[in-house]
Design a protein around this motif. Structure first.
Motif, mmCIF file in Angstrom:
data_model
loop_
_atom_site.group_PDB
_atom_site.id
_atom_site.type_symbol
_atom_site.label_atom_id
_atom_site.label_comp_id
_atom_site.label_asym_id
_atom_site.label_seq_id
_atom_site.Cartn_x
_atom_site.Cartn_y
_atom_site.Cartn_z
ATOM 1 N N GLU A 292 0.832 -1.209 0.000
ATOM 2 C CA GLU A 292 0.000 0.000 0.000
ATOM 3 C C GLU A 292 0.865 1.257 0.000
ATOM 4 O O GLU A 292 0.591 2.220 -0.726
ATOM 5 C CB GLU A 292 -0.917 0.027 1.232
ATOM 6 C CG GLU A 292 -2.193 -0.753 1.078
ATOM 7 C CD GLU A 292 -3.149 -0.524 2.246
ATOM 8 O OE1 GLU A 292 -2.862 0.350 3.098
ATOM 9 O OE2 GLU A 292 -4.179 -1.217 2.312
ATOM 10 N N GLY A 296 0.949 3.810 -3.202
ATOM 11 C CA GLY A 296 0.561 5.212 -3.018
ATOM 12 C C GLY A 296 1.690 6.166 -3.375
ATOM 13 O O GLY A 296 1.464 7.219 -3.972
ATOM 14 N N TRP A 415 -8.178 -3.277 -6.113
ATOM 15 C CA TRP A 415 -8.632 -2.408 -5.022
ATOM 16 C C TRP A 415 -7.453 -1.822 -4.262
ATOM 17 O O TRP A 415 -7.515 -0.688 -3.770
ATOM 18 C CB TRP A 415 -9.554 -3.181 -4.085
ATOM 19 C CG TRP A 415 -10.816 -3.626 -4.775
ATOM 20 C CD1 TRP A 415 -11.215 -4.901 -5.047
ATOM 21 C CD2 TRP A 415 -11.826 -2.769 -5.318
ATOM 22 N NE1 TRP A 415 -12.402 -4.907 -5.730
ATOM 23 C CE2 TRP A 415 -12.808 -3.605 -5.914
ATOM 24 C CE3 TRP A 415 -12.001 -1.382 -5.380
ATOM 25 C CZ2 TRP A 415 -13.942 -3.103 -6.542
ATOM 26 C CZ3 TRP A 415 -13.130 -0.880 -6.007
ATOM 27 C CH2 TRP A 415 -14.093 -1.730 -6.579
ATOM 28 N N LEU A 416 -6.357 -2.582 -4.176
ATOM 29 C CA LEU A 416 -5.139 -2.062 -3.552
ATOM 30 C C LEU A 416 -4.603 -0.880 -4.364
ATOM 31 O O LEU A 416 -4.185 0.147 -3.806
ATOM 32 C CB LEU A 416 -4.088 -3.170 -3.477
ATOM 33 C CG LEU A 416 -2.896 -2.950 -2.550
ATOM 34 C CD1 LEU A 416 -3.347 -2.947 -1.106
ATOM 35 C CD2 LEU A 416 -1.861 -4.053 -2.763
ATOM 36 N N THR A 418 -6.419 1.008 -6.370
ATOM 37 C CA THR A 418 -7.396 2.091 -6.260
ATOM 38 C C THR A 418 -7.174 2.899 -4.985
ATOM 39 O O THR A 418 -7.266 4.135 -4.990
ATOM 40 C CB THR A 418 -8.829 1.517 -6.279
ATOM 41 O OG1 THR A 418 -9.022 0.776 -7.487
ATOM 42 C CG2 THR A 418 -9.867 2.635 -6.207
ATOM 43 N N LYS A 419 -6.862 2.200 -3.896
ATOM 44 C CA LYS A 419 -6.609 2.881 -2.619
ATOM 45 C C LYS A 419 -5.377 3.779 -2.692
ATOM 46 O O LYS A 419 -5.239 4.713 -1.893
ATOM 47 C CB LYS A 419 -6.433 1.850 -1.513
ATOM 48 C CG LYS A 419 -7.731 1.153 -1.104
ATOM 49 C CD LYS A 419 -7.461 -0.064 -0.215
ATOM 50 C CE LYS A 419 -6.903 0.339 1.119
ATOM 51 N NZ LYS A 419 -6.717 -0.844 2.010
ATOM 52 N N SER A 420 -4.490 3.501 -3.655
ATOM 53 C CA SER A 420 -3.261 4.292 -3.752
ATOM 54 C C SER A 420 -3.533 5.741 -4.135
ATOM 55 O O SER A 420 -2.687 6.617 -3.926
ATOM 56 C CB SER A 420 -2.308 3.653 -4.773
ATOM 57 O OG SER A 420 -2.837 3.749 -6.087
ATOM 58 N N ASN A 422 -5.719 7.524 -2.685
ATOM 59 C CA ASN A 422 -6.185 8.155 -1.446
ATOM 60 C C ASN A 422 -4.989 8.667 -0.647
ATOM 61 O O ASN A 422 -4.216 7.879 -0.094
ATOM 62 C CB ASN A 422 -6.990 7.139 -0.624
ATOM 63 C CG ASN A 422 -7.671 7.777 0.572
ATOM 64 O OD1 ASN A 422 -7.117 8.651 1.229
ATOM 65 N ND2 ASN A 422 -8.887 7.321 0.864
ATOM 66 N N ILE A 425 -4.650 7.501 3.109
ATOM 67 C CA ILE A 425 -4.094 6.160 3.306
ATOM 68 C C ILE A 425 -2.582 6.175 3.117
ATOM 69 O O ILE A 425 -1.835 5.525 3.853
ATOM 70 C CB ILE A 425 -4.752 5.160 2.345
ATOM 71 C CG1 ILE A 425 -6.231 4.987 2.701
ATOM 72 C CG2 ILE A 425 -4.038 3.809 2.378
ATOM 73 C CD1 ILE A 425 -6.992 4.088 1.744
#
Length: 439
Positions: A292, A296, A415-416, A418-420, A422, A425
């Motif tokens: 993560e 990111g 999804w991992l 996609t969270k990047s 944010n 996060i």
């Protein structure tokens, strides 16, 4: 959990890699600009078309072995000589095969004899790229500074030769020879540095069973690499066939600036790849926390690069390349956004290797290559070089990101990824990472 000393080791290794790549970026960028100004859009386009055509077949030469060999060296360092020797023989064989297939491929183009000569001179360099197995060894030991020294002095020497070549008014053919010479010097440097460290390539040996095992793991990556070559370089090949070499020259000038940043995720992931593998051994929680954080980091670095270039593209092109290349600005402002998905793709490719899901890399790159060819056929006739840039961004988005949503085992990584996007996060993971190491 990595101790502070371990973190410093990876940080130091990354610093070496960043230093080398930044210097290479600055030197190579300005020298390529100098070469582009000297050759003009038409000849510069022909040179880049030849390089792109060879790139379509380069995955056959590498045989998808690069990260597989590093992974195996990390797992068992006692197999160093058999791994490096086997990989070297396989890569030489792959290079010979690639050149043979390329010889067939040029028969289906509209190339003249001079263009084909440029292509084969450049393609000969793939034979010497086999020696980069030495680089894999130092990557596995997180000692990239040794490889960095070789790459640094090679690029400096070749850059000086290019500048001198312009000074004496060298012809286009000579610049193709310099591409070959760069690979020869790099191979010689790897040979020298390996021996200076008390090791010898003459202790390498070929292991047939190991070769079968490596190829069994790498075959999806071979085809994946072919499709990556298609959706990364097919645009320049198609522009030459559908428009002209001048269009390729303008497009290549913009792409040089856009792709100059692609070293960033490669450096980060190359240096921390062993740490991610070790994290998986410790626990899934630490493993995915590290993923993560890295996802990111690379995504937001890409965004921070793309935003200013979008607004300053016209100024950048005119200052660097001059009035002859002013048409490249629109391409740069579109193409730069491909970096976001390229950065994601580099990170995801490492995850696929760690999870032994290499075959899914093949599926997504196949989709991306197909999309790029189709979109280029649709957009180039109507929008020219801007259409090619748009096709590239869309195909990268589909291949590196969206495709994972529709392939079962890779949905978690979608999804991992996609969270990047944010930022919250990202900062949370960064603070946790720093706190664990008391930095």
């Amino acid at each position: 959990m990595l101790k502070s000393e371990g973190f410093k080791k990876y940080f130091f290794n990354t610093s070496w890699l960043f230093f080398e790549h930044i210097v290479r970026l600055v030197v190579a960028l300005f020298v390529s600009v100098y070469v582009a100004r000297y050759l003009g859009p038409d000849q510069y386009g022909l040179l880049n078309y030849s390089i792109s055509f060879v790139a379509l077949f380069s995955a056959i030469a590498t045989l998808g072995l690069d990260q597989i060999v590093i992974r195996e060296l990390v797992k068992d360092r006692n197999k160093r000589d058999s791994l490096l020797g086997t990989a070297f023989v396989l890569k030489v064989s792959g290079a010979v095969l690639a050149i043979a297939i390329l010889a067939v491929g040029v028969q289906f183009t509209s190339n003249d004899l001079f263009t084909n000569l440029l292509i084969f001179i450049i393609a000969a360099g793939t034979l010497f790229q086999s020696m980069n197995v030495v680089d894999f060894y130092y990557q596995s030991k997180v000692q990239s500074k040794f490889s960095v020294q070789v790459k640094f002095w090679t690029i400096m020497g070749i850059s000086l030769l290019k500048v001198y070549s312009i000074y004496i008014g060298a012809p286009l053919l000579w610049f193709a020879f310099l591409v070959l010479l760069e690979n020869i010097i790099l191979a010689s440097g790897f040979f020298l540095i390996y021996n200076l460290k008390g090791l010898s390539i003459f202790s390498w040996h070929f292991d047939l069973d190991m070769a079968k095992s490596l190829l069994k793991s790498s075959w999806p990556l071979i085809f994946s690499g072919i499709f990556i070559g298609i959706y990364m370089k097919i645009d320049q090949v198609m522009l030459k066939e559908m428009v002209d070499t001048q269009a390729v020259g303008l497009y290549a000038a913009a792409v040089k600036l856009s792709e100059a940043w692609y070293f960033v995720p490669t450096v980060i992931m190359t240096s921390f790849y062993p740490a991610i593998i070790e994290g998986k051994k410790i626990s899934d929680e630490i493993y995915y926390q590290r993923l993560e954080l890295l996802y990111g980091t690379v995504v937001w670095l890409a965004i921070l690069i793309a935003l200013p270039i979008t607004f300053l593209g016209d100024w950048v092109i005119q200052i660097l390349y001059g009035i002859d290349y002013v048409g490249a600005a629109s391409v740069l402002k579109i193409h730069i956004w491909a970096a976001v998905f390229v950065f994601i793709g580099v990170a995801n490719s490492k995850w696929l290797i760690i999870e032994n899901l290499e075959k899914f890399a093949l599926y997504r790159t196949m989709i991306g290559a197909l999309c790029n060819v189709v979109l280029n056929l649709m957009l180039i006739p109507k929008y020219g070089i801007e259409g090619a840039a748009t096709a590239t961004v869309i195909s990268y988005f589909i291949a590196a990101y969206l495709s994972m949503l529709f392939i079962g085992p890779t949905q978690k990584n979608f999804w991992l990824s996609t969270k990047s996007f944010n930022l919250y996060i990202l900062f949370k993971n960064l603070l946790r990472f720093l706190n664990e190491r008391k930095i």
